[in-house]
Scaffold this motif. Sequence first.
Motif, mmCIF file in Angstrom:
data_model
loop_
_atom_site.group_PDB
_atom_site.id
_atom_site.type_symbol
_atom_site.label_atom_id
_atom_site.label_comp_id
_atom_site.label_asym_id
_atom_site.label_seq_id
_atom_site.Cartn_x
_atom_site.Cartn_y
_atom_site.Cartn_z
ATOM 1 N N GLY A 119 0.892 -1.154 -0.076
ATOM 2 C CA GLY A 119 0.040 0.113 0.084
ATOM 3 C C GLY A 119 0.979 1.243 -0.094
ATOM 4 O O GLY A 119 2.053 1.199 0.366
ATOM 5 N N PRO A 120 0.296 2.404 -0.428
ATOM 6 C CA PRO A 120 0.945 3.465 -0.627
ATOM 7 C C PRO A 120 1.661 4.123 0.756
ATOM 8 O O PRO A 120 2.879 4.637 0.761
ATOM 9 N N ALA A 121 0.829 4.148 1.606
ATOM 10 C CA ALA A 121 1.478 4.882 2.836
ATOM 11 C C ALA A 121 2.507 4.135 3.395
ATOM 12 O O ALA A 121 3.749 4.547 4.062
ATOM 13 N N LEU A 122 2.337 2.675 3.793
ATOM 14 C CA LEU A 122 3.674 1.924 4.378
ATOM 15 C C LEU A 122 4.700 1.826 3.158
ATOM 16 O O LEU A 122 5.904 1.938 3.855
ATOM 17 N N THR A 123 4.425 1.931 2.130
ATOM 18 C CA THR A 123 5.522 2.000 0.974
ATOM 19 C C THR A 123 6.390 3.182 1.085
ATOM 20 O O THR A 123 7.486 3.424 1.151
ATOM 21 N N ARG A 124 5.707 4.497 1.289
ATOM 22 C CA ARG A 124 6.425 5.744 1.575
ATOM 23 C C ARG A 124 7.095 5.663 2.726
ATOM 24 O O ARG A 124 8.178 6.151 2.997
ATOM 25 N N LEU A 125 6.742 5.041 3.986
ATOM 26 C CA LEU A 125 7.221 4.926 5.222
ATOM 27 C C LEU A 125 8.545 3.929 4.953
ATOM 28 O O LEU A 125 9.688 4.545 5.560
ATOM 29 N N ALA A 126 8.420 3.134 4.190
ATOM 30 C CA ALA A 126 10.032 2.249 4.097
ATOM 31 C C ALA A 126 10.965 2.953 3.257
ATOM 32 O O ALA A 126 12.055 3.182 3.541
ATOM 33 N N GLY A 127 10.511 3.957 2.216
ATOM 34 C CA GLY A 127 11.381 5.003 1.699
ATOM 35 C C GLY A 127 12.041 6.148 2.591
ATOM 36 O O GLY A 127 12.980 6.480 2.494
ATOM 37 N N GLU A 128 11.142 6.350 3.683
ATOM 38 C CA GLU A 128 11.552 7.383 4.464
ATOM 39 C C GLU A 128 12.549 6.969 5.405
ATOM 40 O O GLU A 128 13.471 7.590 5.965
ATOM 41 N N ILE A 129 12.185 5.697 6.216
ATOM 42 C CA ILE A 129 12.978 5.449 7.290
ATOM 43 C C ILE A 129 13.850 4.071 7.223
ATOM 44 O O ILE A 129 14.698 3.750 8.139
ATOM 45 N N ALA A 130 13.410 3.214 6.382
ATOM 46 C CA ALA A 130 14.067 1.798 6.275
ATOM 47 C C ALA A 130 15.288 1.638 5.245
ATOM 48 O O ALA A 130 15.699 2.618 4.470
ATOM 49 N N ASP A 131 16.065 0.638 5.626
ATOM 50 C CA ASP A 131 17.133 0.335 4.716
ATOM 51 C C ASP A 131 16.826 -0.223 3.371
ATOM 52 O O ASP A 131 17.434 -0.608 2.581
ATOM 53 N N ALA B 29 8.943 9.138 -2.925
ATOM 54 C CA ALA B 29 8.341 10.248 -2.206
ATOM 55 C C ALA B 29 8.751 10.036 -0.670
ATOM 56 O O ALA B 29 8.844 11.037 -0.030
ATOM 57 N N GLY B 30 8.789 8.856 -0.167
ATOM 58 C CA GLY B 30 9.374 8.706 1.189
ATOM 59 C C GLY B 30 10.815 9.161 1.343
ATOM 60 O O GLY B 30 10.947 9.609 2.201
ATOM 61 N N ILE B 31 11.640 8.761 0.115
ATOM 62 C CA ILE B 31 12.856 9.029 0.175
ATOM 63 C C ILE B 31 13.171 10.526 0.517
ATOM 64 O O ILE B 31 14.014 11.303 1.211
ATOM 65 N N ALA B 32 12.384 11.200 -0.253
ATOM 66 C CA ALA B 32 12.299 12.738 -0.366
ATOM 67 C C ALA B 32 11.994 13.404 0.975
ATOM 68 O O ALA B 32 12.730 14.196 1.641
ATOM 69 N N ARG B 33 10.899 12.718 1.679
ATOM 70 C CA ARG B 33 10.374 13.090 2.768
ATOM 71 C C ARG B 33 11.564 13.009 4.105
ATOM 72 O O ARG B 33 11.529 13.918 4.686
ATOM 73 N N GLY B 34 12.234 11.940 3.849
ATOM 74 C CA GLY B 34 13.218 11.482 5.020
ATOM 75 C C GLY B 34 14.641 12.352 4.568
ATOM 76 O O GLY B 34 15.535 11.991 5.343
ATOM 77 N N GLY B 35 14.489 13.028 3.505
ATOM 78 C CA GLY B 35 15.917 13.600 3.110
ATOM 79 C C GLY B 35 17.097 12.663 2.857
ATOM 80 O O GLY B 35 18.139 12.950 3.372
ATOM 81 N N ARG B 36 16.734 11.748 2.181
ATOM 82 C CA ARG B 36 17.457 10.539 1.788
ATOM 83 C C ARG B 36 17.838 10.565 0.433
ATOM 84 O O ARG B 36 17.575 11.338 -0.309
ATOM 85 N N THR B 37 18.739 9.559 0.024
ATOM 86 C CA THR B 37 18.997 9.230 -1.493
ATOM 87 C C THR B 37 18.420 7.810 -1.950
ATOM 88 O O THR B 37 18.262 7.069 -0.748
#
Length: 343
Positions: free
Chosen positions: A166-178, A201-209
């Motif tokens: 799902g989109p919300a959990l997928t964004r969370l993975a991009g934001e905080i997970a390895d 989108a999650g990567i961008a929200r988390g300031g990651r690459t």
Amino acid sequence: MLRLTYGPWGETLGELADAARAAEAAGADAVWVPELHRSAPVSAAAVAQATSTARVGTAIALAFPRSPMVTALEALDLDEIAGGRFVLGLGSGVQKLNVDWHHVDWDKPVTHLRETVRNIRAFWAGCTTGEPIDLDGEREPMRIRGYRRPYPVLRTDIPIHLAAMGPALTRLAGEIADGWISHELTSPAFLRERILPEIEAGIARGGRTRADVEVVTSSCCSVDADPALARRRSAGMVGFYATVRTYADFFDFHGLAADQQKVIDAFSGATAGELAGHVSDAMVDALTLSGTRDQVAERIAAYDGVADTIKLTPPTHGLSAAEIRVAQKEVIAMIAELTGGAR
């Protein structure tokens, strides 16, 4: 370059360990164990002791029935057994599983998973110091005082991968997970068009690459000189997922809404083997890697540049143990051919 990894099967833990060892020898970069009919941490311990070079991951362990501290302790011990090769794959599971099977409240699963990951990492970082851990939270506050782990910690940065569709959990993975892990039927098109935009989108929200997140796509893989036989082996797996009505958008994306409905209509206490008879070849071809060795190798190549890693698993639903063994042997042999038996 796409990394080839494997999800071994075994009727016993000994057979599971043997399959993991064979996959490692064939060149698999990682071996992954699930949680449904066995405990993921116990399976991971068996696999870790049987291997020496491949990463060992849970794909996935259920996040909510365990406390974050228990999960963190299990991960530290597994990483010690594996000599620093462990990957903690976590997933929320579905509402029915949590509420009915494990008596776990389903409120705010995204918040729950976010706080679970935060707590695990905080525990790893501070568990040997004796300093208090004091974390507020809507779902997982953590307050630990008077605790100090007397054993050494091999790594405080064990990778955490999150399973999501799902989109919300997928964004969370991009934001905080390895890393992010899919279920067994994710096509390159769905990955490219529906999953990667949410991860990014999650990567961008988390300031990651993008390099911070390993994208692991999972595929039911069936190899045989007879492509029709290979397809039929995978049909039970497709039928299992097709009975889940919440995957309606997923099947519709692939133009398979009517095919899914036929499976749902047939589902009334039917076994996976019985459901397989209602699964069309179009469903199997779109959603699994099934065919001759050359056909499957070509379809694996379609993920290169979309995913970082592919996890191949043999078909199991509706098959006898003997049939699964044949299917598993073929997949491992194909891995060896594709990698040159690198390990």
